[in-house]
Structures are given as structure tokens and as C-alpha cells.
Write an enzyme that holds these catalytic residues in place. Structure first.
Site, PDB file in Angstrom:
ATOM      1  N   ASP A   1       0.835  -1.208   0.000  1.00 19.10           N
ATOM      2  CA  ASP A   1       0.000   0.000   0.000  1.00 19.10           C
ATOM      3  C   ASP A   1       0.871   1.259   0.000  1.00 19.10           C
ATOM      4  OD1 ASP A   1       1.007  -0.231   2.576  1.00 19.10           O
ATOM      5  OD2 ASP A   1      -0.930  -0.209   3.570  1.00 19.10           O
TER       6      ASP A   1
ATOM      7  N   HIS B   1      -7.596  -2.342  10.319  1.00 17.00           N
ATOM      8  CA  HIS B   1      -7.359  -2.271   8.880  1.00 17.00           C
ATOM      9  C   HIS B   1      -6.242  -3.216   8.460  1.00 17.00           C
ATOM     10  CE1 HIS B   1      -4.282   1.336   8.948  1.00 17.00           C
ATOM     11  NE2 HIS B   1      -3.675   0.200   9.131  1.00 17.00           N
TER      12      HIS B   1
ATOM     13  N   GLU C   1      -9.694   0.035   4.977  1.00 14.64           N
ATOM     14  CA  GLU C   1     -10.220   0.574   6.234  1.00 14.64           C
ATOM     15  C   GLU C   1     -11.564  -0.082   6.576  1.00 14.64           C
ATOM     16  OE1 GLU C   1      -8.319   2.231   7.981  1.00 14.64           O
ATOM     17  OE2 GLU C   1      -7.410   3.975   7.055  1.00 14.64           O
TER      18      GLU C   1
ATOM     19  N   ASN D   1      -7.470   0.047  14.111  1.00 21.70           N
ATOM     20  CA  ASN D   1      -8.908  -0.121  13.825  1.00 21.70           C
ATOM     21  C   ASN D   1      -9.185  -1.418  13.069  1.00 21.70           C
ATOM     22  OD1 ASN D   1      -7.809   0.486  11.368  1.00 21.70           O
ATOM     23  ND2 ASN D   1      -9.171   2.213  10.893  1.00 21.70           N
TER      24      ASN D   1
HETATM   25  P1  PGA Z   1       2.518  -0.912  12.352  1.00 22.26           P
HETATM   26  O1  PGA Z   1       1.363  -0.685  11.260  1.00 22.26           O
HETATM   27  O2  PGA Z   1       3.261  -2.160  11.951  1.00 22.26           O
HETATM   28  O3  PGA Z   1       3.377   0.315  12.227  1.00 22.26           O
HETATM   29  O4  PGA Z   1       1.847  -1.039  13.675  1.00 22.26           O
HETATM   30  C1  PGA Z   1       0.450  -1.687  11.043  1.00 22.26           C
HETATM   31  C2  PGA Z   1      -0.594  -1.263  10.020  1.00 22.26           C
HETATM   32  O5  PGA Z   1      -1.190  -0.184  10.158  1.00 22.26           O
HETATM   33  O6  PGA Z   1      -0.839  -2.058   9.115  1.00 22.26           O
END
Ligand code: PGA
Length: 231
Positions: A56, A127, A132, A125
Site C-alpha cells: 500500500d 485495517h 479501512e 482499527n
Molecule cells: P505498524 O502498522 O506495523 O506500524 O503497527 C500496522 C498497520 O497499520 O498495518
């Protein structure tokens, strides 16, 4: 957790040297990429025939933007592992036509795929990538508005306040079609969302809950992230 995840990737590449692998960015996978780079330097794995896609990106950013997903992947993996640019597909998140960027990504995966391993983290959340809450379980690459919590938490990747509005991401259908979908989570701050995703209702309001439906998936957790799961 990082060693176990890296070993699954190593085994897959031994079985199929030209595997297509989706890499995620964020704090969680950094340790895995460090190990993979060391493994390559020690001759334990050869990435030269593999293909890679980036999961992404923040719309409007590219690999020159410190804090962007692509910059992270270059810094932690593509550059130290000496991956040839012809072996990877990264979203063009600066394109005027983002739908065309999505189509280019979907086509690359169709051509070089199926996805052998799809690494994903989990947002606060629930995601997955930038799918999302409310994301369609049947989506391929797409772009959509970021949730407020993603905009807030996303600031941790940048050295100064950064405007984040939209994300471009592989879809949850890609996850369902991957041979090995792999969810990564570490740290106590992920314990609540991991419990909700893995032991709550399967709903697109918690995109990571899709893992309950994926029979060939791996869920890689450290003890803190797993601490609220009921055995
Ligand atoms: P993080 O991000 O590894 O920095 O916690 C995870 C995500 O939002 O997919």
C-alpha cells in the site's frame, strides 16, 4: 516472531524461487526484513528470481518521501537485498489517474502470480493494508479515504505533521487468493484489536477479521499482541 515469519518466506522461496511476495510496511515487519537481508548476505536465500509487490501507499507519496511505505520498503529491504526494480511493482500513488495505478498493480499480480505470500500488519482499527473499516471483502487494488485513526496513528512514520487523506492498497480479495496470507502483530497496543479480529464477529467493519475465514493463513503474534486471546 520475526524469525518464524522469515523462515516461512525462506521455505516458500526454496520451493518456488520465482514466488510473488507482497511486502507490508510499518513498524511490525522491520525485524523480518532485517533477518531476510542477513539470510541473503549469508547465502541462505537467493531473491534474484522472486517478484515483489508493495502492499500500500499514502496517496501523493513515492519512494523519495521519508516515511512513505515505499521509502520504508527500499530502506529496509529492496536496497539492502539488492532487488532489481524489474522484479517489483510499487503503486504509483502520485499518478493523476489512480485507477490506472490500481489496474497496473492488479495486472502485475495476474501476470506474475498467484501471490505466494502476502504479508500484512493490522491497524489499530483492524485495517489491513489501507483497507479501512467498511472495505469490500471482494476488492482488488483500490484507493479510498483514510479512517481518522489511521491519519492520526500514521503520523508516527513522519518527522513532521503530514497531511494524509487517501490510501492506495491491495484488496482483501488478493488476501483471499494468496497461497499464504500472513498477519503480523506485535506489542500490547495490538492486543485488543487482535482479540476482536480473531475472536470477534467476521465483519468488514474489522477488515482483519477476514483471517478467520482463511484456511491457509498464518497469524504471527508476539506474546503481548496475543495476550488477550482466549484459549
Ligand atoms: P505498524 O502498522 O506495523 O506500524 O503497527 C500496522 C498497520 O497499520 O498495518
Amino acid at each position: 516472531m520475526c524469525r518464524a515469519a522469515a523462515d516461512i518466506i525462506l521455505n516458500q522461496i526454496k520451493l518456488k524461487p520465482d514466488s510473488l511476495i507482497c511486502l507490508t510496511s510499518g513498524d511490525t515487519p522491520a525485524g523480518i526484513y532485517k533477518l531476510l537481508v542477513e539470510d541473503a548476505q549469508q547465502g541462505k536465500v537467493d531473491f534474484s528470481a522472486c517478484y515483489f509487490v508493495g502492499l500500500d501507499e499514502w496517496v501523493g507519496m513515492d519512494k523519495n518521501d521519508t516515511g512513505s511505505c515505499t521509502n520504508f520498503l527500499y530502506e529496509t529491504f529492496f536496497t539492502p537485498a539488492r532487488i532489481d526494480p524489474s522484479r517489483m511493482m510499487i503503486f504509483d500513488a502520485k499518478a493523476a489517474n489512480l485507477d490506472a495505478s490500481c489496474a497496473a498493480m492488479d495486472n502485475f499480480i495476474k501476470e506474475k502470480g498467484p501471490l505466494a505470500i502476502m504479508l500484512v500488519g493490522i491497524g489499530m482499527n483492524g485495517h489491513i493494508g489501507l483497507n479501512e473499516p467498511g472495505a469490500d471483502f471482494n476488492s482488488y487494488a483500490h484507493h479510498s479515504a483514510l479512517a481518522p485513526v489511521t491519519i492520526e496513528v500514521g503520523q508516527k512514520y513522519f518527522t513532521h505533521q503530514t497531511q494524509l487523506t487517501e490510501g492506495i492498497t491491495l484488496g482483501l480479495k488478493h488476501l483471499q487468493e494468496a497461497k499464504i496470507p500472513m498477519l503480523l502483530a506485535s506489542g500490547i497496543k495490538k492486543a485488543n484489536i487482535i482479540k476482536l479480529a480473531l475472536q470477534g464477529e467476521v465483519t468488514n467493519q474489522v477488515p482483519a477479521s477476514i483471517f478467520q475465514t482463511l484456511s491457509s493463513a498464518y497469524v504471527m503474534l508476539d506474546e503481548d499482541a496475543a495476550s488477550l486471546l482466549v484459549h
